[in-house]
Design a protein around this motif. Structure first.
Motif, PDB file in Angstrom:
ATOM      1  N   ASN A 176      -3.343  10.848  10.625  1.00 50.67           N
ATOM      2  CA  ASN A 176      -2.656   9.641  10.162  1.00 50.67           C
ATOM      3  C   ASN A 176      -2.014   8.764  11.100  1.00 50.67           C
ATOM      4  O   ASN A 176      -2.522   7.592  11.163  1.00 50.67           O
ATOM      5  N   MET A 198       0.480  -4.375  -2.496  1.00 49.49           N
ATOM      6  CA  MET A 198       0.546  -4.587  -1.318  1.00 49.49           C
ATOM      7  C   MET A 198       0.875  -6.130  -1.139  1.00 49.49           C
ATOM      8  O   MET A 198       1.608  -6.571  -0.058  1.00 49.49           O
ATOM      9  N   SER A 229      -7.649   8.478   3.599  1.00 48.92           N
ATOM     10  CA  SER A 229      -7.208   7.228   3.787  1.00 48.92           C
ATOM     11  C   SER A 229      -7.501   6.403   5.117  1.00 48.92           C
ATOM     12  O   SER A 229      -7.214   5.459   5.320  1.00 48.92           O
ATOM     13  N   GLN A 280      -8.681   1.094  -2.091  1.00 53.39           N
ATOM     14  CA  GLN A 280      -7.928   2.003  -2.854  1.00 53.39           C
ATOM     15  C   GLN A 280      -8.877   2.916  -3.661  1.00 53.39           C
ATOM     16  O   GLN A 280      -8.550   3.985  -4.024  1.00 53.39           O
ATOM     17  N   LEU A 283      -3.981  -3.172  -8.333  1.00 53.85           N
ATOM     18  CA  LEU A 283      -4.906  -2.830  -7.047  1.00 53.85           C
ATOM     19  C   LEU A 283      -4.190  -3.480  -5.853  1.00 53.85           C
ATOM     20  O   LEU A 283      -3.659  -2.875  -5.010  1.00 53.85           O
ATOM     21  N   PHE A 284      -4.305  -4.673  -5.712  1.00 51.30           N
ATOM     22  CA  PHE A 284      -3.771  -5.638  -4.879  1.00 51.30           C
ATOM     23  C   PHE A 284      -2.562  -5.933  -4.820  1.00 51.30           C
ATOM     24  O   PHE A 284      -1.805  -6.120  -3.818  1.00 51.30           O
ATOM     25  N   LEU A 316      -0.127   2.475   2.483  1.00 50.98           N
ATOM     26  CA  LEU A 316      -1.437   3.129   2.410  1.00 50.98           C
ATOM     27  C   LEU A 316      -1.382   4.772   2.833  1.00 50.98           C
ATOM     28  O   LEU A 316      -1.918   5.313   2.010  1.00 50.98           O
ATOM     29  N   LEU A 317      -0.884   4.895   3.918  1.00 46.35           N
ATOM     30  CA  LEU A 317      -0.868   6.324   4.506  1.00 46.35           C
ATOM     31  C   LEU A 317       0.251   7.245   3.832  1.00 46.35           C
ATOM     32  O   LEU A 317      -0.034   8.318   3.864  1.00 46.35           O
ATOM     33  N   PHE A 366      -7.278  -2.803   2.630  1.00 46.89           N
ATOM     34  CA  PHE A 366      -6.593  -1.961   2.156  1.00 46.89           C
ATOM     35  C   PHE A 366      -6.784  -1.800   0.505  1.00 46.89           C
ATOM     36  O   PHE A 366      -6.952  -0.681  -0.172  1.00 46.89           O
ATOM     37  N   ALA A 399     -10.015   3.162   4.485  1.00 47.29           N
ATOM     38  CA  ALA A 399      -9.369   1.929   4.316  1.00 47.29           C
ATOM     39  C   ALA A 399      -9.154   1.373   6.013  1.00 47.29           C
ATOM     40  O   ALA A 399      -9.339  -0.043   6.314  1.00 47.29           O
ATOM     41  N   ILE A 400      -8.598   2.187   6.695  1.00 49.69           N
ATOM     42  CA  ILE A 400      -8.282   1.561   8.154  1.00 49.69           C
ATOM     43  C   ILE A 400      -9.596   1.320   8.758  1.00 49.69           C
ATOM     44  O   ILE A 400      -9.808   0.300   9.723  1.00 49.69           O
ATOM     45  N   PRO A 411       3.927   6.777  10.956  1.00 51.41           N
ATOM     46  CA  PRO A 411       3.155   5.920  11.750  1.00 51.41           C
ATOM     47  C   PRO A 411       3.737   4.429  11.427  1.00 51.41           C
ATOM     48  O   PRO A 411       4.154   3.880  12.474  1.00 51.41           O
TER      49      PRO A 411
END
Lengths: 667, 317, 222
Positions: C12, A429, C130, C118, A425-426, B314-315, C114, C133-134, B176
């Motif tokens: 996005n 990142m 998505s 998930q 999961l983390f 993420l995106l 983030f 998360a932002i 982005p």
């Protein structure tokens, strides 16, 4: 005692030869010529032979040997596998160069008899070799402790100076705390069989809780020896206190035995790493890397600077180690193999690079008697044979292509590029963030090396006595050139080195055998990604561009060169105090990374008649963790000391009570 | 690899070498126009280099061989960097020998040698410049590495021409993360090439200098080489930016033919004209920062790059 | 490589810009610029809502976009600017942490959000998932903005930015909230602004400054 396999017998006898050389020094302990001109070069030759033997034995299968000595039910087990061979190669090759240097360095006894120094030095080398070959807990611990003990005596060679005694004591203390951790870890890993051989530990099937306990204890123990933050406090004290060849050995080789231990425990003795093990190792590693390099930038003593740089590199090693563990626990075998290769390569590189830098500072110290950066400068003119190889070492640690430091950094970054695929999961990142920290530490290492080389060798001499500095003797030059050649060769021929190093992940079961890494001149390690590096081609092209430029410019534009005073914007009265001091060069880092330092400053006031400026940087971890712990231990000790009343009747009461309690138990 | 690709490789290096001072001259013209001055001729940098090359060199008495060889090493590394950066075509054989991380290493080598040479003469200004240059470098280099990292994650490669190739030939998509990293790259470009707001390339005040302070002791052909290297570095950085963020128009691997090359050269010229003008606008719009504000600027660049990385994971992951 | 349709790519991009604006607000010291950034954030929100309305065809989203435009892009910034002019607070004093330290904490918060989002993103069913998360990241960053400020005006801007983030999250997760909820929230925000405006004047009258550390003197032992 069964028949010894060939390579194992060769290596053990070479290690024994080191012990013999050490004892030979005791024949005439005060005779410097015997020790320096005969025994040390002999030791260097043995080192080179060990390196060659280890390199050649890497291709052959694992060999094991049981000696007759040892405990009654635990004779000494020895084992030679690719992992041990890599570190044996490191030990032999780096120590060959350093011993050659030491042959010229020890010109006068440094407070200890030369014969004694020879004994301690070669026993240290032999003990490190024994650590790498040991295959059971007892012989490992015996070798480990001998290593600590001999290095303690080497560190306190000039034992008449109180600071050196204190440094030695701190070193021994933390070494023993680490040894307790390692011992407990072995105790956990035997998993109920009460057989302390490594084979039994490999076969033991530990539940995850106990396995984690073993891993953490091993990380603590080996990290203390390697100098991982927060167990690093002995490094900046012990390395400057020791004579330079000893510092080179400790920084270059001894720290790597701790890395070897961590690798052995995590990848060989324990199976199936949990997901968070690698994270802990990486966190500690990244923090150490940043901590070490930031402190290195703020130092004013040559050898303390290099000691902190060693902390940084150990941090990078543990970062790669943690990355490999994380990949292994996620089942990503190719990136795990790549990360492991990066760790091994960096270990070998660092032995050469740091060994070279330390012996360079040894030569400077010998010639000038100064360790303080504020009293050096301009030595490239007086000591070119020291300056140019040291430049190679400095550029290598800064990670500049095509030298060896760049290759291991490149490999580590390529391994990090696969980090986002970890299915946790983390982690997917956080791991790329680790790339950012590694990049920052590498860039800061360049800063530190420019400071080191620029302040020591470039510029103008800051003290008048520096013009009497003499260049290194021929033995020292040989040692310097050997180590510099190692740096260059490992930078230009990475594929050959990796083809040998790749045997280690294969043996540990991480990689499949037969994984290729490109052609002989092109390094192309990652399968699904277009990423390649060919250092030979690179060097050829850079050199040809440089040579072509020189040729064209000097042929087409033939003009003289006239020598004159430096321009300095027309300022006439230029003297050597006007160039940057070491503190000045480190000031941007102190300013930017202020939270890391415990800084105390005394600034002059405008009305001072004799203004002075004083800055004291202290280690926050020392002040925040070690000093209160020491105070606590002192208090506990004092309260326990109450038991010692001094009166006979009280002691008799203790005996009576114990007897009554034991009788009570028997009921 | 065919003869054409080798030809393209050599031509790219020559074009970079010859066009770099022209690019610097164009930026100086734009700056002059924006500041309401009469613009200098666009050939002034060439005239400067020629003037310096034919002069007699004066070296400080105690300058070591390192000082003498540093300009050649810096110049050589910049030529090598020009061989890796795709400006006209993306089929560069030399990029197999050195990928983008090696490119960052090359730029670091140039920076280290310049700093060491500055420290060699032992003047106050030289060491000051060396210290400041290394300070700018140690923050800019990680930001650049993270920018390249993001581009590598998108295009599954760390070789710069391959990145440019894949970004150019894929169907158009909004990234982005690339937008964030583009801003970070622009800040790194300004810092590393000693442009405003980090360093004024036309200043004469030694206490405010970063890059120029390291060149104070050089004269004649050494100074000519250093100035040419600086122009080449700016050219390389501009080409890196265009390869990463505006890669369309270069001769890609799908069509490495001579006609594609003929189209690529004017497109390159156009891109350079526009980027030079944008650079001049950026320099004129911002005031020079105090030296200790520069780390904050670069830390912003670094954080933007990392943010771009996280947004990509993420995106777009 | 991206294979989403163009409007989702634009969404996005809007989400990424949204995050960038939240970061920019974290590092700004000028209050006037803060209000401008807030207005830009609301404009992005409006654009995203319009795009989503066009994509899904739900009419209440058009209404929601109009409301956002009128209230958050035009009215509230005008009100805040008026307050700033009347109170004379143009600059914020030194924030609690250094700017670089704040940015570092902000980055960690972004990673945390983030990572947190998930599993939610994996479960949600909308195409813009998505963005959740932002949204969480923006809410937490606005919280951080509120914590590290000294002047009351900057804290109000942080609060409004938090509300923007919540709205964005609702839009990404469930294509907007029911109209009743939206109208109620909008009314609440309006009332809160008016009440806060009155409070600002009271604080300034009492302490002669809008620096909030003066409020610390309202303690038991004084």
């Amino acid at each position: 005692m069964n028949a010894a396999p060939a390579s194992m017998l060769l290596l053990v006898s070479l290690l024994g030869l080191w012990v013999v050389i050490g004892f030979l020094g005791l024949i005439r302990p005060t005779n410097l010529r015997l020790v320096a001109h005969i025994l040390f070069p002999l030791g260097a030759a043995v080192g080179a032979a060990i390196a060659a033997a280890a390199a050649f034995s890497m291709g052959s299968p694992t060999e094991q040997w049981v000696l007759g000595v040892g405990l009654p039910d635990l004779p000494a087990h020895l084992r030679l596998d690719p992992l041990a061979s890599v570190f044996l190669f490191l030990l032999g090759a780096a120590s060959a160069g350093i011993s050659l240097f030491a042959a010229g360095y020890f010109r006068r006894g440094e407070g200890a008899l030369p014969g004694l120094l020879c004994l301690q030095y070669h026993l240290f080398l032999a003990a490190m070799g024994a650590v790498l070959l040991a295959d059971d807990a007892y012989s490992f611990m015996v070798a480990w402790e001998s290593m600590a003990l001999t290095s303690y005596f080497l560190v306190t060679t000039q034992h008449r100076i109180p600071e050196i005694r204190q440094a030695g004591f701190l070193y021994l203390l933390i070494a023993h705390l680490g040894a307790i951790g390692i011992l407990l870890s072995f105790g956990v890993m035997q998993g109920g069989s009460w057989q302390f051989t490594f084979d039994a530990m490999r076969a033991a099937d530990l539940p995850p809780g106990w396995a984690s306990a073993a891993f953490l204890l091993a990380l603590l123990g080996f990290g203390a020896k390697a100098g991982l933050v927060p167990m690093h406090v002995w490094l900046p004290e012990a390395h400057p206190a020791a004579p330079s060849p000893v510092s080179a050995l400790m920084s270059g080789v001894m720290l790597k035995t701790a890395v070897y231990g961590a690798l052995r425990v995590s990848f060989d003795l324990l199976e199936d790493p949990l997901w968070w093990w690698g994270l802990v190792a990486m966190g500690l590693g990244l923090f150490s890397a940043l901590y070490g390099v930031v402190f290195a930038a703020a130092q004013t003593d040559m050898k303390r600077l290099l000691a902190f740089s060693s902390i940084e590199n150990v941090g990078l090693l543990f970062t790669g180690f943690g990355l490999a563990l994380t990949f292994q626990s996620a089942g990503m075998s190719a990136p795990a193999g790549l990360a492991l290769i990066a760790v091994l390569y960096h270990a070998v590189n660092h032995a050469f690079m740091k060994g070279l830098l330390f012996v360079g500072t040894g030569a400077v110290l010998h010639a000038t008697g100064q360790r303080n950066l504020g009293r050096l400068g301009g030595l490239i003119h007086r000591m070119p044979w020291v300056a140019w190889p040291t430049l190679v070492g400095a550029l290598a640690i800064a990670g500049l292509p095509p030298l060896n430091g760049f290759v291991s950094e490149w490999l580590l970054l390529q391994a990090f590029l696969s980090a986002h695929e970890v299915p946790r999961l983390f982690l997917n990142m956080l791991l790329p963030l680790g790339t950012a920290v590694v990049a920052l530490a590498a860039a800061l290492a360049g800063y530190v090396m420019v400071k080191f080389f620029g302040v020591v060798f470039l510029g103008r001499p800051r003290e008048a006595t520096l013009k009497d500095a003499h260049d290194a003797g021929w033995r020292e030059r040989l040692g310097l050139l050997w180590l510099a050649a190692g740096c260059v060769l490992f930078g230009l021929l990475p594929n050959q080195a990796i083809s040998l190093l790749a045997l280690v992940p294969v043996q540990l079961g991480i990689l499949e055998p037969g994984a290729t890494f490109g052609r002989w001149w092109l390094l192309d390690p990652v399968a699904g990604r277009q990423a390649s590096y060919a250092p030979l081609v690179f060097l050829v092209i850079v050199l040809s561009c440089v040579v072509a430029t020189i040729f064209v410019v000097s042929r087409v534009y033939r003009r003289r060169i006239r020598r004159g005073a430096p321009w300095d914007c027309g300022f006439v009265r230029l003297d050597s105090r006007m160039q940057d001091t070491a503190e000045g060069f480190g000031q941007p880092i102190r300013h930017i990374f202020e939270p890391f330092f415990g800084m105390r400053r005394e600034l002059p006031r405008p009305t001072d008649l004799a203004p002075h400026y004083r800055v004291e940087i202290s280690d926050r971890i020392w002040n925040g963790v070690y000093v209160p712990t020491a105070a606590l231990v002192q208090r506990l000790a004092l309260s326990v000391a109450q038991l010692q009343q001094g009166r006979i009747s009280t002691y008799l009461v203790y005996s009576l009570v114990t007897l009554l309690v034991l009788l009570g138990f028997a009921l | 690899m065919s003869g054409l690709t080798w030809l393209i490789q050599v031509i790219e290096v020559l074009v970079a070498l010859l066009a770099a001072p022209l690019f610097a001259g164009w930026i100086a013209q734009c700056r002059a126009v924006l500041q309401n001055r009469t613009p200098p001729s666009i050939w002034v940098p060439y005239r400067n280099i020629r003037k310096l090359l034919i002069k007699e060199a004066v070296l400080a008495e105690h300058a070591s061989p390192l000082f003498r060889i540093a300009p050649y090493i810096v110049f050589g590394t910049m030529i090598c960097a020009a061989a890796i950066v795709p400006s006209m075509g993306t089929n560069l054989p030399f990029s197999n020998a050195a990928d983008a991380i090696a490119l960052v290493g090359l730029l670091a080598t140039a920076r280290v040698f310049m700093a060491l040479a500055a420290m060699d003469v032992g003047t106050a200004f030289g060491t000051l410049g060396a210290r400041r240059e290394m300070m700018v470098g140690f923050l800019a280099e990680p930001a650049l590495l993270i920018v390249i990292f993001v581009a590598s994650l998108i295009s599954q490669s760390t070789a710069l021409p391959t990145i440019a190739d894949r970004l150019a030939t894929e169907s158009f998509a909004l990234y982005p993360s690339l937008a964030f990293t583009a801003v970070a790259f622009a800040l790194v470009l300004l810092a590393e090439n000693a442009r405003l707001p980090v360093d004024n390339p036309a200043t004469h005040l030694e206490l405010t200098m970063i890059h120029e302070a390291m060149l104070l002791e050089y004269s004649a052909r050494h100074l000519a080489l250093m100035e040419w290297s600086a122009a080449l570095k700016l050219f390389n950085y501009a080409c890196i930016g265009m390869a990463l963020f505006v890669p369309w128009g270069a001769a890609t691997t799908e069509m490495p033919t001579a006609p594609a090359l003929m189209v690529a050269i004017p497109i390159l010229a156009l891109k350079l004209l526009v980027s030079g003008a944008v650079l001049a606008v950026a320099e004129t719009a911002f005031a020079k920062l105090r030296v200790f504000r520069v780390p904050e600027l670069l830390a912003t660049a670094f954080l933007l790059a990392v943010l771009g990385l996280l947004v990509h994971l993420l995106l777009e992951g | 490589m991206s294979t989403l349709p163009l409007d989702l790519q634009v969404l996005n991009a809007i989400a990424a810009l949204f995050l960038l604006l939240a970061f920019a607000m974290l590092s700004q010291r000028r209050v006037v610029t803060l209000v401008k950034l807030l207005a830009m954030q609301a404009a992005l929100l409006c654009a995203a809502t319009l795009l989503l309305a066009w994509r899904t065809g739900e009419t209440h989203l058009y209404l929601s976009a109009l409301l956002t435009l009128l209230l958050k892009v035009l009215f509230l910034p005008w009100l805040l600017n008026r307050l700033i002019r009347r109170l004379g607070v143009y600059w914020d004093s030194e924030p609690l942490l250094q700017i670089s330290g704040t940015m570092l904490v902000g980055l960690l918060i972004v990673i945390f959000s983030f990572g947190l989002a998930q599993p939610i993103v994996a479960l949600a069913s909308t195409a813009t998932r998505s963005g959740i998360a932002i949204a969480i990241a923006v809410v937490l960053l606005s919280f951080l903005t509120m914590i590290t400020r000294r002047k009351a005006m900057s804290q109000v801007v942080g609060f409004l930015s938090m509300e923007n983030g919540l709205f964005f999250g609702a839009m990404s997760a469930t294509y907007g909230m029911p109209m009743i909820v939206e109208l109620g929230v909008a009314l609440d925000v309006l009332v809160a602004m008016l009440v806060l405006g009155v409070f600002f004047f009271q604080i300034r009258e009492q302490f002669d400054s809008l620096d909030l550390h003066h409020l610390e003197s309202l303690r038991e032992d004084q």
